[in-house]
Design an enzyme around this catalytic site. Structure first.
Site, short mmCIF file in Angstrom:
data_model
loop_
_atom_site.label_atom_id
_atom_site.label_comp_id
_atom_site.label_asym_id
_atom_site.label_seq_id
_atom_site.Cartn_x
_atom_site.Cartn_y
_atom_site.Cartn_z
N ALA A 42 -8.96 11.36 2.09
CA ALA A 42 -10.32 11.34 2.65
C ALA A 42 -11.12 12.53 2.17
O ALA A 42 -12.32 12.45 1.96
CB ALA A 42 -10.24 11.31 4.17
N ALA A 102 -19.50 2.82 1.81
CA ALA A 102 -18.77 2.22 0.69
C ALA A 102 -19.74 1.49 -0.25
O ALA A 102 -19.57 1.52 -1.48
CB ALA A 102 -17.72 1.25 1.22
N HIS A 109 -15.21 -2.52 12.75
CA HIS A 109 -14.91 -1.11 12.47
C HIS A 109 -15.18 -0.29 13.73
O HIS A 109 -16.12 -0.61 14.48
CB HIS A 109 -15.79 -0.63 11.31
CG HIS A 109 -15.51 0.78 10.89
ND1 HIS A 109 -16.25 1.84 11.34
CD2 HIS A 109 -14.56 1.29 10.08
CE1 HIS A 109 -15.77 2.97 10.80
NE2 HIS A 109 -14.74 2.65 10.03
N GLU A 157 0.85 -1.19 0.00
CA GLU A 157 0.00 0.00 0.00
C GLU A 157 0.89 1.24 0.00
O GLU A 157 1.84 1.34 0.79
CB GLU A 157 -0.92 0.00 1.23
CG GLU A 157 -1.84 1.21 1.25
CD GLU A 157 -3.15 0.95 1.94
OE1 GLU A 157 -3.67 -0.19 1.86
OE2 GLU A 157 -3.66 1.89 2.56
N TYR A 166 -12.62 -5.39 8.66
CA TYR A 166 -12.04 -5.02 9.95
C TYR A 166 -12.04 -6.21 10.91
O TYR A 166 -13.08 -6.56 11.48
CB TYR A 166 -12.86 -3.84 10.52
CG TYR A 166 -12.84 -2.67 9.57
CD1 TYR A 166 -11.85 -1.71 9.66
CD2 TYR A 166 -13.78 -2.57 8.52
CE1 TYR A 166 -11.79 -0.67 8.74
CE2 TYR A 166 -13.72 -1.54 7.60
CZ TYR A 166 -12.72 -0.59 7.72
OH TYR A 166 -12.65 0.43 6.80
P1 FAD Z 1 -18.10 1.68 5.33
O1 FAD Z 1 -18.12 0.35 4.69
O2 FAD Z 1 -19.09 2.68 4.87
O3 FAD Z 1 -18.18 1.44 6.90
C1 FAD Z 1 -18.20 2.51 7.85
C2 FAD Z 1 -19.13 2.13 9.02
O4 FAD Z 1 -20.48 2.04 8.56
C3 FAD Z 1 -18.82 0.77 9.64
O5 FAD Z 1 -19.04 0.86 11.01
C4 FAD Z 1 -19.81 -0.20 8.98
O6 FAD Z 1 -20.16 -1.27 9.84
C5 FAD Z 1 -21.00 0.71 8.71
N1 FAD Z 1 -21.66 0.40 7.43
C6 FAD Z 1 -21.07 -0.06 6.28
N2 FAD Z 1 -21.98 -0.17 5.30
C7 FAD Z 1 -23.17 0.22 5.83
C8 FAD Z 1 -24.47 0.33 5.29
N3 FAD Z 1 -24.74 0.01 4.01
N4 FAD Z 1 -25.46 0.80 6.11
C9 FAD Z 1 -25.21 1.15 7.40
N5 FAD Z 1 -23.96 1.04 7.97
C10 FAD Z 1 -22.96 0.60 7.19
N6 FAD Z 1 -9.41 5.94 4.08
C11 FAD Z 1 -9.23 6.95 3.20
O7 FAD Z 1 -9.68 8.05 3.45
N7 FAD Z 1 -8.52 6.76 2.06
C12 FAD Z 1 -8.00 5.55 1.71
O8 FAD Z 1 -7.38 5.40 0.65
C13 FAD Z 1 -8.20 4.45 2.61
N8 FAD Z 1 -7.73 3.21 2.33
C14 FAD Z 1 -8.02 2.15 3.18
C15 FAD Z 1 -7.60 0.85 2.82
C16 FAD Z 1 -7.91 -0.24 3.66
C17 FAD Z 1 -7.45 -1.63 3.25
C18 FAD Z 1 -8.63 -0.03 4.86
C19 FAD Z 1 -8.95 -1.19 5.76
C20 FAD Z 1 -9.04 1.25 5.22
C21 FAD Z 1 -8.75 2.35 4.38
N9 FAD Z 1 -9.18 3.65 4.68
C22 FAD Z 1 -8.94 4.70 3.80
C23 FAD Z 1 -9.87 3.92 5.93
C24 FAD Z 1 -11.40 3.81 5.74
O9 FAD Z 1 -11.84 4.81 4.88
C25 FAD Z 1 -12.03 3.98 7.12
O10 FAD Z 1 -11.81 2.82 7.87
C26 FAD Z 1 -13.48 4.40 7.12
O11 FAD Z 1 -13.81 4.80 8.46
C27 FAD Z 1 -14.46 3.32 6.70
O12 FAD Z 1 -14.38 3.02 5.39
P2 FAD Z 1 -15.25 1.83 4.75
O13 FAD Z 1 -15.10 1.89 3.29
O14 FAD Z 1 -14.95 0.55 5.43
O15 FAD Z 1 -16.69 2.37 5.17
#
Ligand code: FAD
Length: 294
Positions: free
Chosen positions: A52, A126, A149, A16, A145
């Protein structure tokens, strides 16, 4: 090539990286040098983070394109929906297509310190971003996670959304950093129980200074196991010994993960070539024998 296709044939090694903070020529050249060095380890893919706040999308594309088109290594472009509008996403995916980039890690993104309602207005999660772009022909992947998370009510809640990510098109997952492999094994077990079938690639990152511990704890909430904490206490005042401990601990994690069948290893090198060197040069035979084609 699509990363899910690579995963069908071999265990993947990936790194990464992040785009430079400032997109001037000198900073970009420095990042290209880092990528040139990393390419010598012959990773299967290199991922590039996306700010972000969404402000560095140009450099994210620039770096992802360098990996794919100059180094001929698969690139995994991160893309965060949180700060973006439909127009932002349309523009970025248009550019990614123009640059032949085939793989996207679709994320919500870290919430900014000064969080406002504007953030996540269009893409709350996401999964919303995945739904929007999953007909565009990219291989999508998602974050997951091992300890849940930090905003999730429970690990099970988080797993339900991980499953939704798969239903919205994610073909593989990369985990948050963890230091106790048991959390990874639990995540994989629980994910399989509820029907998640995609490969789950563990993400590891060495702790190289006592300062990095508090940073990791506040950013990701990762637990440091007691055995490791006890060693940290002994070595923390000797920076060189501390770094050796960090690298050797990551090597131990990797050896254990491979022994128990992990589909790949994602090393959070974060533009530090030395991290890749220190770790991979400790295990040349593991790299040669356990990452080759099936
Ligand atoms: P989500 O999947 O949206 O999850 C966030 C929270 O919402 C979680 O608690 C989940 O349980 C909940 N949730 C998920 N989907 C739903 C739904 N449909 N309805 C209701 N609740 C839901 N951050 C950056 O800014 N830039 C990056 O390039 C970056 N790269 C990363 C790479 C990896 C491998 C990892 C593990 C993390 C990375 N992050 C990055 C950090 C990430 O953006 C954060 O962890 C962020 O807080 C959550 O992102 P997510 O896509 O998992 O979000």
């Amino acid at each position: 090539m699509k990363i899910d296709e690579i995963l069908k044939n071999k265990r993947t090694l990936s790194f990464e990286t992040f785009p430079p903070k400032y997109g001037d020529t000198e900073s970009l050249d420095k990042t290209y040098n880092v990528l040139d060095e990393l390419s010598k380890f012959e990773p299967d893919f290199i991922s590039v983070t996306y700010g972000a706040g969404g402000t560095n999308s140009k450099d994210n594309i620039e770096i992802a394109s360098y990996i794919k088109n100059k180094l001929h290594i698969e690139s995994l472009a991160h893309l965060t929906g949180g700060p973006s509008t439909y127009e932002d996403i349309d523009r970025v995916i248009g550019e990614l297509k123009k640059n032949n980039i085939e793989n996207i890690l679709a994320l919500r993104g870290d919430k900014p310190i000064y969080y406002t309602e504007e953030y996540c207005k269009t893409f709350k999660h996401a999964t919303d971003l995945m739904e929007y772009i999953n007909k565009e022909g990219f291989t999508l992947s998602g974050a997951c996670y091992p300890e849940g998370h930090i905003e999730a009510k429970s690990l099970y809640d988080d797993l339900v959304y991980m499953k939704k990510k798969e239903e919205c098109g994610a073909k593989f997952f990369i985990t948050q950093v963890f230091y106790d492999n048991n959390y990874y094994y639990r995540l994989v077990n629980e994910a399989r129980k509820i029907g998640i079938k995609s490969p789950i690639i563990p993400g590891v990152m060495p702790l190289t200074s006592p300062k990095s511990i508090s940073k990791i704890k506040s950013m990701c909430g990762s637990t440091i196991p007691l055995d490791y904490l006890n060693m940290i206490e002994v070595y923390q005042d000797n920076p060189r010994a501390f770094r050796e401990l960090g690298y050797n601990y990551t090597v131990y994690q990797i050896m254990d993960l491979i022994a128990k069948g992990a589909p790949g290893i994602h090393l959070y090198v974060m533009n530090n070539v030395n991290t890749a060197k220190e770790i991979l040069e400790r295990i040349p035979n593991v790299i040669k024998e356990f990452f080759k084609n099936k």
